[in-house]
Enzyme design. Structure first.
Site, mmCIF file in Angstrom:
data_model
loop_
_atom_site.group_PDB
_atom_site.id
_atom_site.type_symbol
_atom_site.label_atom_id
_atom_site.label_comp_id
_atom_site.label_asym_id
_atom_site.label_seq_id
_atom_site.Cartn_x
_atom_site.Cartn_y
_atom_site.Cartn_z
ATOM 1 N N LYS A 193 -25.371 -73.112 -31.924
ATOM 2 C CA LYS A 193 -24.782 -73.426 -33.225
ATOM 3 C C LYS A 193 -25.163 -72.327 -34.213
ATOM 4 C CE LYS A 193 -25.719 -74.938 -37.106
ATOM 5 N NZ LYS A 193 -24.812 -74.288 -38.036
ATOM 6 N N GLY A 246 -34.807 -70.324 -38.761
ATOM 7 C CA GLY A 246 -34.283 -70.633 -40.089
ATOM 8 C C GLY A 246 -35.412 -71.027 -41.018
ATOM 9 N N GLU A 268 -38.842 -70.594 -35.252
ATOM 10 C CA GLU A 268 -39.157 -69.320 -35.886
ATOM 11 C C GLU A 268 -38.746 -69.487 -37.333
ATOM 12 O OE1 GLU A 268 -39.013 -66.289 -37.626
ATOM 13 O OE2 GLU A 268 -37.436 -65.469 -36.334
ATOM 14 N N CYS A 302 -36.996 -62.402 -41.993
ATOM 15 C CA CYS A 302 -38.178 -63.262 -42.113
ATOM 16 C C CYS A 302 -39.465 -62.465 -41.929
ATOM 17 C CB CYS A 302 -38.088 -64.422 -41.133
ATOM 18 S SG CYS A 302 -37.608 -63.880 -39.516
ATOM 19 N N GLU A 396 -40.503 -66.668 -50.192
ATOM 20 C CA GLU A 396 -39.834 -65.496 -49.632
ATOM 21 C C GLU A 396 -38.760 -65.025 -50.607
ATOM 22 O OE1 GLU A 396 -38.638 -67.163 -45.731
ATOM 23 O OE2 GLU A 396 -38.978 -65.136 -45.005
#
Ligand code: ADP
Length: 493
Positions: A193, A246, A268, A302, A396
């Site tokens: 997905k 994500g 992750e 990330c 972030e």
């Protein structure tokens, strides 16, 4: 400046949309399908803001159909000799590389990133397929010394079963191959997905997998509402593993929702990477490290360096050289070969970077390059004199804003670097072997770049500690995550 950004690459854009790789249907059990309802989800070009295509808004039954197709394909696929699975992965790899340029252009069209970055992503993504084509044959078992006469104890490795990959928009190709390649190599089947913003790269990969001869149902690609798909795959008894890349919030939700069915999870999640530049660092190396660690993928990564800690003795020289490099970067249309920084994924992404910038400046930081973004365009920017309690040290930034914080002592730097619930990547720059040894020991992260910002590699284990996730992708550890151990104990020999 913004007014001048008229798209001049219409022909390039049309060529992508007319390519046979530009699929706008879901792949379920080897068939390309639209939603029975006729519903679709539009996909935007981040640079022009125009709709470039639409993918099916599948319903529950159709998503369930993909899980069923993966289940139906599992027995044959898992029992094939690993060498055969490897050969099909190798063929897939060849097709990906033969279509490198068009796949890169699909990324640029749906994600906005500069073409040179998109090409690098295809190379990186394809490397996982190549690596696991070989690794497929190395899922070795063990013979265990017997505990009694006439007995044999063995441990074998078996594929975990039907897996689901949920991937983000920042690396629409590589984040998927990093999951698909080890899963398929291990003998698992997959429902993928992709992110709703960037599903077209995933569908193109599905088409090439089909052309490579990967059997129907082994790889399914579904599109639709994320929360609905999340509910179905987490509650399914058939799905044995979910691999997710994500945000930490969605990762935590998936973990909770997978509790009742005790699934394996690969997560992750967010990072908040520190880069520490010590006084004894080689200046050129430090600048190169900072450029890559901060600006790769426009900072939408990330493992992007969110906090750049620079020791007092090298601080001013570093900041000046870094400023010169940043000021030379080109902001523009990803389809321009000269572009370094394309648009960010959406206006909310630019709003977030602006918020971090404004807050730091209000607290006394100095703007040395770039400035506020507008629309989806965010110029590469540099601020120095940032305080450790700034918003951007906690969240972030996910954009091309480099924030420099000055420090004095080793202890102070490590304490500041570890002052976060995250622990994905970190970077240190030093030419003293003792400082490097101490810092790599003391830093709390799953990965650490030493005098380099370029750490991603299919043969190396990628993953985090603390709230940055569980499991590793890439390397032989990445294959392990798709294998169960079965212990066999035989008597009467
Ligand atoms: P990002 O901030 O990078 O968009 P997200 O965690 O929101 O991070 O999205 C990463 C992936 O997770 C995307 O494919 C997105 O569609 C998917 N996703 C978002 N919400 C859910 C959910 N409730 N269940 C399953 N997948 C989800």
């Amino acid at each position: 400046m913004m007014e001048q950004m008229v798209p001049t690459h219409n022909a390039d854009r049309d060529a992508v949309r007319n390519s046979p790789l530009f699929k706008q249907q879901a792949l379920i059990g080897g068939r390309w399908r639209s939603a029975a309802s006729g519903g679709t989800i539009a996909v935007d070009d981040p640079f022009t803001g125009e709709t470039i295509g639409a993918v099916p808004d599948l319903d529950r039954q159709e998503v369930q159909g993909a899980i069923d197709a993966a289940q139906a394909a599992f027995k044959d696929w898992s029992r094939r000799p690993a060498k055969d699975r490897g050969a099909l992965l190798r063929r897939w790899h060849e097709l990906i590389m033969a279509n490198r340029e068009m796949l890169a252009r699909i990324i640029t069209l749906e994600n906005g990133k500069a073409l040179k970055e998109a090409r690098a992503e295809i190379d990186y993504g394809a490397a996982f397929v190549e690596f696991y084509a070989d690794e497929a044959t190395r899922a070795f078992g063990e013979v265990i010394p017997a505990n009694a006469p006439g007995r044999e104890l063995r441990a074998t490795r078996e594929p975990v079963g039907v897996c689901v990959a949920i991937t983000p928009w920042n690396f629409p190709n590589a984040m998927l191959t990093r999951k698909l390649a080890p899963a398929l190599a291990a003998g698992c089947t997959m429902v993928a997905k992709p992110a709703s913003q960037t599903p077209l790269s995933a569908l193109a990969l599905g088409l090439l997998a089909q052309e490579a001869g990967i059997p129907d149902g082994v790889l399914n690609v579904v599109t639709g509402k994320a929360s609905m798909i999340g509910e179905i795959v987490t509650s399914s008894q058939t799905v044995r593993k979910i691999s997710f890349t994500g945000s930490t919030g969605i990762g935590a939700w998936l973990m909770q929702a997978s509790g009742p069915t005790i699934k394996r999870l690969g997560l992750e999640l967010g990072g908040n990477a520190p880069l520490i530049i010590f006084d004894d660092a080689d200046l050129d190396m430090a600048i190169e490290t900072a450029m890559v660690a901060k600006f790769r993928n426009s900072g939408q990564s990330c493992i992007a360096a969110n906090r750049i800690y620079v020791q007092a003795g090298i601080h001013d020289r570093f900041v000046e050289a870094f400023r010169t490099r940043i000021a030379a970067m080109v902001l523009g249309d990803g389809f321009d070969e000269a572009t370094d920084i394309g648009p960010l994924i959406d206006t909310a992404a630019v709003d977030k970077v602006n918020e971090h910038l404004d807050e730091a400046l209000k607290a006394g930081a100095t703007l040395l390059a770039g400035g506020r973004g507008e629309g989806r365009m965010m110029p590469p920017s540099l601020i120095a004199g940032v305080r450790q309690d700034a918003l951007l040290t906690r969240e972030e930034t996910f954009g091309p804003l480099a924030a420099v914080i000055r420090f004095d002592s080793y202890e102070e730097a490590i304490c500041l670097a570890n002052d976060t619930p995250f622990g994905l990547a970190s970077y240190i720059c030093s030419s003293d072997p003792r400082t490097i040894a101490r810092a790599t020991r003391d830093i709390e992260s799953g990965m650490c770049g030493i005098n380099t910002g370029l750490i991603s590699n299919a043969a190396a284990p990628f993953g985090g500690v603390k709230q940055s996730g569980l499991g590793r992708e890439g390397s032989h550890h990445g294959l392990e995550d798709y294998l169960n151990i079965k212990y066999l104990c035989q008597a009467g020999l």
